[in-house]
Design an enzyme around this catalytic site. Structure first.
Site, PDB file in Angstrom:
ATOM      1  N   GLU A   1       4.303   4.564  -8.852  1.00  0.00           N
ATOM      2  CA  GLU A   1       3.063   3.828  -9.169  1.00  0.00           C
ATOM      3  C   GLU A   1       2.110   4.659 -10.031  1.00  0.00           C
ATOM      4  O   GLU A   1       1.299   5.417  -9.505  1.00  0.00           O
ATOM      5  CB  GLU A   1       2.352   3.402  -7.870  1.00  0.00           C
ATOM      6  CG  GLU A   1       1.070   2.615  -8.153  1.00  0.00           C
ATOM      7  CD  GLU A   1       0.318   2.177  -6.895  1.00  0.00           C
ATOM      8  OE1 GLU A   1       0.654   2.633  -5.796  1.00  0.00           O
ATOM      9  OE2 GLU A   1      -0.624   1.384  -7.039  1.00  0.00           O
TER      10      GLU A   1
ATOM     11  N   SER B 227      -2.633  -4.828  -7.810  1.00  0.00           N
ATOM     12  CA  SER B 227      -3.667  -5.774  -8.252  1.00  0.00           C
ATOM     13  C   SER B 227      -4.882  -5.047  -8.818  1.00  0.00           C
ATOM     14  O   SER B 227      -5.570  -5.588  -9.699  1.00  0.00           O
ATOM     15  CB  SER B 227      -4.060  -6.747  -7.142  1.00  0.00           C
ATOM     16  OG  SER B 227      -4.530  -6.097  -5.994  1.00  0.00           O
ATOM     17  N   GLY B 228      -5.205  -3.890  -8.318  1.00  0.00           N
ATOM     18  CA  GLY B 228      -6.169  -3.010  -8.981  1.00  0.00           C
ATOM     19  C   GLY B 228      -7.619  -3.449  -8.986  1.00  0.00           C
ATOM     20  O   GLY B 228      -8.418  -2.897  -9.741  1.00  0.00           O
ATOM     21  N   GLY B 229      -7.969  -4.460  -8.181  1.00  0.00           N
ATOM     22  CA  GLY B 229      -9.355  -4.906  -8.162  1.00  0.00           C
ATOM     23  C   GLY B 229      -9.584  -6.223  -8.894  1.00  0.00           C
ATOM     24  O   GLY B 229     -10.717  -6.697  -9.012  1.00  0.00           O
TER      25      GLY B 229
ATOM     26  N   ARG C   9     -13.475  -0.324   3.381  1.00  0.00           N
ATOM     27  CA  ARG C   9     -13.411  -1.802   3.317  1.00  0.00           C
ATOM     28  C   ARG C   9     -13.967  -2.415   4.604  1.00  0.00           C
ATOM     29  O   ARG C   9     -14.628  -3.454   4.570  1.00  0.00           O
ATOM     30  CB  ARG C   9     -11.962  -2.245   3.039  1.00  0.00           C
ATOM     31  CG  ARG C   9     -11.575  -1.852   1.625  1.00  0.00           C
ATOM     32  CD  ARG C   9     -10.212  -2.286   1.169  1.00  0.00           C
ATOM     33  NE  ARG C   9      -9.934  -1.564  -0.084  1.00  0.00           N
ATOM     34  CZ  ARG C   9      -8.746  -1.400  -0.627  1.00  0.00           C
ATOM     35  NH1 ARG C   9      -7.686  -1.930  -0.050  1.00  0.00           N
ATOM     36  NH2 ARG C   9      -8.598  -0.729  -1.748  1.00  0.00           N
TER      37      ARG C   9
ATOM     38  N   ARG D 231      -5.276  -5.524  -2.198  1.00  0.00           N
ATOM     39  CA  ARG D 231      -6.503  -6.339  -2.140  1.00  0.00           C
ATOM     40  C   ARG D 231      -6.264  -7.808  -2.484  1.00  0.00           C
ATOM     41  O   ARG D 231      -6.818  -8.696  -1.833  1.00  0.00           O
ATOM     42  CB  ARG D 231      -7.565  -5.739  -3.066  1.00  0.00           C
ATOM     43  CG  ARG D 231      -8.250  -4.529  -2.480  1.00  0.00           C
ATOM     44  CD  ARG D 231      -8.971  -3.730  -3.530  1.00  0.00           C
ATOM     45  NE  ARG D 231      -8.052  -3.020  -4.400  1.00  0.00           N
ATOM     46  CZ  ARG D 231      -8.430  -2.232  -5.427  1.00  0.00           C
ATOM     47  NH1 ARG D 231      -9.723  -2.097  -5.695  1.00  0.00           N
ATOM     48  NH2 ARG D 231      -7.543  -1.606  -6.157  1.00  0.00           N
TER      49      ARG D 231
ATOM     50  N   LYS E 241       5.745   0.342 -10.107  1.00  0.00           N
ATOM     51  CA  LYS E 241       4.546  -0.408  -9.696  1.00  0.00           C
ATOM     52  C   LYS E 241       3.410  -0.063 -10.654  1.00  0.00           C
ATOM     53  O   LYS E 241       2.649   0.879 -10.423  1.00  0.00           O
ATOM     54  CB  LYS E 241       4.184  -0.041  -8.246  1.00  0.00           C
ATOM     55  CG  LYS E 241       2.894  -0.667  -7.737  1.00  0.00           C
ATOM     56  CD  LYS E 241       2.784  -0.584  -6.233  1.00  0.00           C
ATOM     57  CE  LYS E 241       1.412  -1.032  -5.763  1.00  0.00           C
ATOM     58  NZ  LYS E 241       1.338  -1.241  -4.315  1.00  0.00           N
TER      59      LYS E 241
END
Ligand code: 13P
Length: 342
Positions: A177, A261-263, A33, A294, A219
Protein backbone atom coordinates in the site's frame (compact mmCIF):
# COMPACT_ATOMS: atom_id res chain seq x y z
CA UNK A 1 6.74 -20.83 1.24
CA UNK A 2 4.03 -22.35 -0.91
CA UNK A 3 3.65 -20.00 -3.83
CA UNK A 4 0.54 -21.66 -5.23
CA UNK A 5 -1.28 -21.20 -1.91
CA UNK A 6 -0.41 -17.49 -1.92
CA UNK A 7 -1.58 -17.10 -5.51
CA UNK A 8 -4.83 -18.88 -4.56
CA UNK A 9 -5.29 -16.59 -1.53
CA UNK A 10 -4.67 -13.47 -3.61
CA UNK A 11 -7.24 -14.65 -6.17
CA UNK A 12 -9.72 -15.60 -3.43
CA UNK A 13 -9.49 -12.08 -2.00
CA UNK A 14 -11.05 -10.63 -5.14
CA UNK A 15 -13.15 -13.60 -6.32
CA UNK A 16 -16.83 -13.02 -7.16
CA UNK A 17 -16.37 -9.25 -7.26
CA UNK A 18 -15.89 -9.05 -3.51
CA UNK A 19 -13.42 -6.79 -1.74
CA UNK A 20 -11.57 -6.20 1.50
CA UNK A 21 -12.68 -4.51 4.68
CA UNK A 22 -9.85 -2.63 6.37
CA UNK A 23 -10.60 -2.71 10.10
CA UNK A 24 -6.96 -2.36 11.09
CA UNK A 25 -6.94 1.15 12.47
CA UNK A 26 -4.18 1.42 15.05
CA UNK A 27 -5.33 2.28 18.59
CA UNK A 28 -4.42 5.98 18.21
CA UNK A 29 -6.31 6.23 14.87
CA UNK A 30 -9.32 4.33 16.19
CA UNK A 31 -9.34 6.48 19.34
CA UNK A 32 -9.24 9.66 17.26
CA UNK A 33 -12.32 8.53 15.31
CA UNK A 34 -14.06 7.53 18.57
CA UNK A 35 -13.22 10.86 20.21
CA UNK A 36 -14.97 12.80 17.44
CA UNK A 37 -18.19 10.93 18.24
CA UNK A 38 -17.84 10.95 22.02
CA UNK A 39 -17.14 7.22 22.22
CA UNK A 40 -14.85 6.16 25.11
CA UNK A 41 -11.30 5.54 23.89
CA UNK A 42 -10.75 2.26 25.68
CA UNK A 43 -9.95 -1.32 24.66
CA UNK A 44 -13.48 -2.45 25.63
CA UNK A 45 -15.13 0.02 23.24
CA UNK A 46 -12.73 -0.88 20.43
CA UNK A 47 -13.50 -4.56 21.01
CA UNK A 48 -17.27 -3.96 21.02
CA UNK A 49 -17.02 -1.99 17.79
CA UNK A 50 -14.98 -4.70 16.07
CA UNK A 51 -17.51 -7.31 17.29
CA UNK A 52 -20.25 -5.24 15.65
CA UNK A 53 -18.30 -5.39 12.38
CA UNK A 54 -17.41 -9.09 12.33
CA UNK A 55 -20.94 -10.17 13.32
CA UNK A 56 -22.69 -8.08 10.66
CA UNK A 57 -25.22 -10.43 9.04
CA UNK A 58 -24.42 -11.20 5.39
CA UNK A 59 -21.03 -9.46 5.44
CA UNK A 60 -19.31 -12.35 3.63
CA UNK A 61 -21.62 -11.90 0.63
CA UNK A 62 -19.58 -8.82 -0.26
CA UNK A 63 -16.38 -9.01 1.79
CA UNK A 64 -13.70 -11.61 1.08
CA UNK A 65 -11.07 -10.55 3.61
CA UNK A 66 -10.77 -8.38 6.71
CA UNK A 67 -7.58 -6.64 7.80
CA UNK A 68 -7.08 -6.76 11.57
CA UNK A 69 -4.74 -4.90 13.90
CA UNK A 70 -2.44 -6.45 16.50
CA UNK A 71 -4.91 -5.72 19.32
CA UNK A 72 -7.88 -7.01 17.32
CA UNK A 73 -6.37 -10.30 16.15
CA UNK A 74 -5.98 -11.18 19.85
CA UNK A 75 -9.55 -10.20 20.79
CA UNK A 76 -12.73 -12.24 21.03
CA UNK A 77 -16.46 -11.82 20.76
CA UNK A 78 -18.32 -11.47 24.06
CA UNK A 79 -19.05 -15.22 23.93
CA UNK A 80 -15.32 -15.99 23.78
CA UNK A 81 -15.06 -16.77 20.05
CA UNK A 82 -11.84 -15.26 18.69
CA UNK A 83 -12.47 -12.70 15.94
CA UNK A 84 -10.25 -14.75 13.63
CA UNK A 85 -12.54 -17.75 14.07
CA UNK A 86 -15.70 -15.65 13.74
CA UNK A 87 -14.41 -14.39 10.38
CA UNK A 88 -13.18 -17.72 9.00
CA UNK A 89 -16.44 -19.40 10.09
CA UNK A 90 -18.35 -17.16 7.67
CA UNK A 91 -15.75 -17.49 4.91
CA UNK A 92 -13.90 -14.18 5.39
CA UNK A 93 -10.11 -14.47 5.18
CA UNK A 94 -8.31 -12.76 8.09
CA UNK A 95 -5.33 -10.48 7.41
CA UNK A 96 -3.13 -8.33 9.61
CA UNK A 97 -1.57 -4.86 9.47
CA UNK A 98 2.11 -5.30 10.29
CA UNK A 99 3.66 -1.86 9.88
CA UNK A 100 4.06 0.17 13.06
CA UNK A 101 3.10 3.48 11.54
CA UNK A 102 4.42 6.34 9.42
CA UNK A 103 6.97 8.46 11.30
CA UNK A 104 8.59 11.81 10.45
CA UNK A 105 11.60 11.32 8.19
CA UNK A 106 14.90 12.53 9.57
CA UNK A 107 16.43 15.06 7.20
CA UNK A 108 13.34 15.34 4.98
CA UNK A 109 10.89 17.77 6.60
CA UNK A 110 7.20 17.15 5.87
CA UNK A 111 7.77 13.57 4.74
CA UNK A 112 7.10 10.21 6.39
CA UNK A 113 8.77 6.82 6.48
CA UNK A 114 6.84 3.74 7.56
CA UNK A 115 8.47 1.66 10.28
CA UNK A 116 7.99 -1.93 11.39
CA UNK A 117 10.76 -4.04 9.82
CA UNK A 118 12.36 -4.86 13.19
CA UNK A 119 11.48 -8.42 14.25
CA UNK A 120 9.05 -8.59 11.32
CA UNK A 121 10.02 -12.17 10.42
CA UNK A 122 9.11 -13.32 13.95
CA UNK A 123 5.90 -11.29 14.06
CA UNK A 124 4.76 -12.68 10.70
CA UNK A 125 5.35 -16.24 11.92
CA UNK A 126 3.21 -15.53 15.00
CA UNK A 127 0.39 -13.96 12.97
CA UNK A 128 0.44 -16.85 10.50
CA UNK A 129 0.07 -19.24 13.43
CA UNK A 130 -2.89 -17.20 14.67
CA UNK A 131 -4.63 -17.68 11.31
CA UNK A 132 -3.71 -14.61 9.25
CA UNK A 133 -3.28 -15.40 5.56
CA UNK A 134 -2.35 -11.98 4.29
CA UNK A 135 -0.74 -8.81 5.62
CA UNK A 136 -0.72 -5.07 5.00
CA UNK A 137 1.91 -2.32 5.09
CA UNK A 138 1.05 1.31 4.31
CA UNK A 139 3.55 3.86 3.06
CA UNK A 140 2.54 7.53 2.95
CA UNK A 141 3.61 10.02 0.30
CA UNK A 142 2.73 13.68 0.83
CA UNK A 143 2.43 16.25 -1.96
CA UNK A 144 3.56 19.79 -1.26
CA UNK A 145 6.17 22.41 -1.89
CA UNK A 146 9.23 20.50 -3.13
CA UNK A 147 7.87 17.15 -1.95
CA UNK A 148 7.80 14.24 -2.41
CA UNK A 149 11.57 13.84 -2.69
CA UNK A 150 13.29 10.88 -4.30
CA UNK A 151 14.72 10.12 -0.87
CA UNK A 152 11.27 9.63 0.61
CA UNK A 153 9.90 7.66 -2.34
CA UNK A 154 12.88 5.31 -2.49
CA UNK A 155 13.09 4.69 1.26
CA UNK A 156 9.39 3.82 1.41
CA UNK A 157 9.57 1.64 -1.71
CA UNK A 158 12.51 -0.28 -0.28
CA UNK A 159 10.69 -0.87 3.01
CA UNK A 160 7.55 -2.03 1.17
CA UNK A 161 9.60 -4.52 -0.83
CA UNK A 162 11.46 -5.83 2.23
CA UNK A 163 8.12 -6.30 3.98
CA UNK A 164 6.59 -8.02 0.94
CA UNK A 165 9.51 -10.43 0.58
CA UNK A 166 9.27 -11.37 4.27
CA UNK A 167 5.52 -11.92 3.94
CA UNK A 168 5.96 -14.32 1.04
CA UNK A 169 8.70 -16.16 2.94
CA UNK A 170 6.14 -16.65 5.74
CA UNK A 171 3.41 -17.73 3.31
CA UNK A 172 1.34 -14.56 3.72
CA UNK A 173 0.07 -12.54 0.76
CA UNK A 174 1.48 -9.01 1.05
CA UNK A 175 -0.86 -6.12 0.42
CA UNK A 176 1.47 -3.42 -0.81
CA UNK A 177 0.00 0.00 0.00
CA UNK A 178 1.79 3.11 -1.21
CA UNK A 179 -0.67 5.94 -0.48
CA UNK A 180 -0.29 9.31 -2.18
CA UNK A 181 -2.33 11.50 0.16
CA UNK A 182 -5.33 13.59 -0.93
CA UNK A 183 -4.48 16.44 1.43
CA UNK A 184 -3.47 19.65 -0.29
CA UNK A 185 -4.32 21.90 -3.21
CA UNK A 186 -2.48 19.88 -5.88
CA UNK A 187 -4.18 19.09 -9.18
CA UNK A 188 -5.28 15.67 -10.40
CA UNK A 189 -2.47 15.78 -12.97
CA UNK A 190 0.09 16.32 -10.21
CA UNK A 191 -1.37 13.40 -8.26
CA UNK A 192 -1.16 11.29 -11.42
CA UNK A 193 2.49 12.16 -12.01
CA UNK A 194 3.51 11.41 -8.42
CA UNK A 195 1.42 8.22 -8.24
CA UNK A 196 3.07 6.91 -11.41
CA UNK A 197 6.55 7.69 -10.11
CA UNK A 198 5.80 6.05 -6.75
CA UNK A 199 4.34 2.91 -8.35
CA UNK A 200 7.22 2.55 -10.82
CA UNK A 201 9.70 2.87 -7.93
CA UNK A 202 7.78 0.38 -5.79
CA UNK A 203 7.59 -2.24 -8.59
CA UNK A 204 11.27 -1.77 -9.34
CA UNK A 205 12.08 -2.52 -5.69
CA UNK A 206 9.69 -5.49 -5.62
CA UNK A 207 11.50 -6.86 -8.67
CA UNK A 208 14.94 -6.30 -7.15
CA UNK A 209 13.88 -8.11 -3.99
CA UNK A 210 12.31 -10.98 -5.95
CA UNK A 211 8.76 -10.56 -4.74
CA UNK A 212 6.42 -12.75 -6.79
CA UNK A 213 3.87 -10.40 -8.29
CA UNK A 214 1.23 -13.13 -8.71
CA UNK A 215 1.19 -13.61 -4.94
CA UNK A 216 0.55 -10.01 -3.89
CA UNK A 217 -2.14 -7.34 -4.07
CA UNK A 218 -1.55 -3.65 -4.75
CA UNK A 219 -3.49 -1.17 -2.62
CA UNK A 220 -3.04 2.26 -4.16
CA UNK A 221 -4.81 5.59 -3.96
CA UNK A 222 -7.12 6.62 -6.77
CA UNK A 223 -5.74 9.46 -8.89
CA UNK A 224 -7.60 12.46 -7.44
CA UNK A 225 -7.32 16.23 -7.23
CA UNK A 226 -6.19 17.46 -3.79
CA UNK A 227 -8.99 18.08 -1.30
CA UNK A 228 -8.58 21.86 -1.54
CA UNK A 229 -7.83 22.03 -5.28
CA UNK A 230 -10.39 24.39 -6.87
CA UNK A 231 -10.80 22.09 -9.88
CA UNK A 232 -12.53 18.83 -8.92
CA UNK A 233 -12.79 16.45 -11.88
CA UNK A 234 -15.88 14.38 -12.61
CA UNK A 235 -16.27 10.74 -11.60
CA UNK A 236 -15.51 9.58 -15.14
CA UNK A 237 -12.44 11.81 -15.42
CA UNK A 238 -11.07 10.38 -12.16
CA UNK A 239 -11.76 6.84 -13.39
CA UNK A 240 -9.94 7.50 -16.68
CA UNK A 241 -6.92 9.17 -15.04
CA UNK A 242 -6.61 6.41 -12.44
CA UNK A 243 -6.75 3.54 -14.92
CA UNK A 244 -4.39 5.29 -17.36
CA UNK A 245 -1.86 5.80 -14.57
CA UNK A 246 -2.14 2.19 -13.35
CA UNK A 247 -1.77 0.80 -16.88
CA UNK A 248 1.53 2.64 -17.22
CA UNK A 249 2.97 1.47 -13.91
CA UNK A 250 1.46 -1.83 -12.69
CA UNK A 251 2.64 -5.10 -14.28
CA UNK A 252 -0.03 -7.45 -15.63
CA UNK A 253 1.20 -10.27 -13.36
CA UNK A 254 -0.36 -8.54 -10.34
CA UNK A 255 -3.72 -10.28 -9.86
CA UNK A 256 -5.61 -7.45 -8.20
CA UNK A 257 -5.65 -3.79 -7.31
CA UNK A 258 -7.74 -2.99 -4.24
CA UNK A 259 -8.05 0.75 -3.66
CA UNK A 260 -7.88 2.56 -0.34
CA UNK A 261 -10.52 5.25 0.13
CA UNK A 262 -8.21 7.88 1.61
CA UNK A 263 -10.84 10.26 2.96
CA UNK A 264 -13.21 10.37 -0.03
CA UNK A 265 -16.90 10.27 0.84
CA UNK A 266 -18.39 6.77 0.83
CA UNK A 267 -20.59 7.59 -2.16
CA UNK A 268 -17.78 9.06 -4.27
CA UNK A 269 -15.47 6.13 -3.53
CA UNK A 270 -18.17 3.72 -4.76
CA UNK A 271 -19.03 5.85 -7.79
CA UNK A 272 -15.40 6.20 -8.89
CA UNK A 273 -14.63 2.49 -8.48
CA UNK A 274 -17.81 1.72 -10.37
CA UNK A 275 -16.88 4.05 -13.25
CA UNK A 276 -13.51 2.33 -13.61
CA UNK A 277 -15.19 -1.06 -13.87
CA UNK A 278 -17.94 0.15 -16.21
CA UNK A 279 -15.42 1.68 -18.58
CA UNK A 280 -12.48 -0.72 -18.41
CA UNK A 281 -13.23 -4.00 -16.57
CA UNK A 282 -13.27 -6.19 -19.68
CA UNK A 283 -9.92 -4.87 -20.90
CA UNK A 284 -7.74 -4.87 -17.77
CA UNK A 285 -5.14 -7.46 -16.72
CA UNK A 286 -5.97 -7.10 -13.00
CA UNK A 287 -9.22 -7.02 -10.99
CA UNK A 288 -10.17 -3.59 -9.66
CA UNK A 289 -11.60 -3.93 -6.16
CA UNK A 290 -11.75 -2.10 -2.83
CA UNK A 291 -9.96 -2.31 0.48
CA UNK A 292 -11.69 0.58 2.20
CA UNK A 293 -11.72 1.52 5.84
CA UNK A 294 -13.50 4.87 6.19
CA UNK A 295 -15.63 4.56 3.03
CA UNK A 296 -17.05 1.28 4.38
CA UNK A 297 -17.15 1.94 8.10
CA UNK A 298 -17.74 5.65 8.69
CA UNK A 299 -21.55 5.68 8.30
CA UNK A 300 -21.82 2.66 10.63
CA UNK A 301 -19.52 4.21 13.23
CA UNK A 302 -21.55 7.43 13.21
CA UNK A 303 -24.75 5.47 13.86
CA UNK A 304 -23.27 3.20 16.55
CA UNK A 305 -21.77 6.00 18.69
CA UNK A 306 -20.75 3.43 21.30
CA UNK A 307 -24.34 2.50 22.16
CA UNK A 308 -25.46 -1.16 22.13
CA UNK A 309 -28.95 -0.06 21.16
CA UNK A 310 -27.59 1.13 17.79
CA UNK A 311 -25.76 -2.06 16.81
CA UNK A 312 -28.37 -3.40 14.39
CA UNK A 313 -28.78 -0.04 12.61
CA UNK A 314 -25.01 0.37 12.35
CA UNK A 315 -24.65 -3.13 10.90
CA UNK A 316 -27.30 -2.24 8.32
CA UNK A 317 -25.26 0.80 7.28
CA UNK A 318 -22.11 -1.31 7.01
CA UNK A 319 -23.71 -4.01 4.87
CA UNK A 320 -25.22 -1.32 2.68
CA UNK A 321 -21.79 0.13 1.93
CA UNK A 322 -20.37 -3.35 1.38
CA UNK A 323 -23.16 -4.06 -1.15
CA UNK A 324 -22.61 -0.76 -2.93
CA UNK A 325 -18.91 -1.52 -3.31
CA UNK A 326 -19.46 -5.06 -4.51
CA UNK A 327 -21.85 -3.60 -7.09
CA UNK A 328 -19.08 -1.13 -8.01
CA UNK A 329 -16.70 -4.05 -8.63
CA UNK A 330 -19.24 -5.33 -11.15
CA UNK A 331 -19.89 -1.93 -12.68
CA UNK A 332 -23.45 -2.16 -11.39
CA UNK A 333 -23.49 0.56 -8.73
CA UNK A 334 -25.76 3.53 -9.17
CA UNK A 335 -26.56 6.48 -6.89
CA UNK A 336 -30.12 5.12 -6.80
CA UNK A 337 -28.79 2.36 -4.52
CA UNK A 338 -28.19 5.07 -1.91
CA UNK A 339 -31.77 6.32 -2.12
CA UNK A 340 -33.38 2.91 -1.76
CA UNK A 341 -31.29 2.37 1.37
CA UNK A 342 -32.52 5.55 3.04
P1 13P B 1 -9.09 4.29 4.09
O1 13P B 1 -9.97 3.52 3.14
O2 13P B 1 -9.85 4.93 5.21
O3 13P B 1 -8.15 5.22 3.40
O4 13P B 1 -8.17 3.23 4.82
C1 13P B 1 -7.57 2.25 4.07
C2 13P B 1 -6.44 1.70 4.84
O5 13P B 1 -6.41 0.55 5.14
C3 13P B 1 -5.34 2.61 5.20
O6 13P B 1 -4.19 1.87 5.50
Amino acid sequence: MNMQEMIDTAMALVANDKGLLAMDESNPTCNKRFAKLGIPQIAGARRAYRELIVTTPGLSECISGAILYDETIRQQKKDGTPFVKALTDVGIIPGIKVDTGAKDMAGLPGEKITEGLDELRERLAEYAKMGARFAKWRAVITLGDGIPTRGCIEANAEALARYAALCQEAGLVPIVEPEVLMDGAHTMDQCCEVTEEVLRTVFNELYRQRVKLRGMILKPNMVLPGLTCPKQESVDEVADATVRCLLRAVPAAVPAIAFLSGGQSSELASARLNAMNVRFKAKLPWALAFSFSRALQQPALEIWKGDDANVAAAQKALIHRARCNRAACRGEYSPAMEETAT
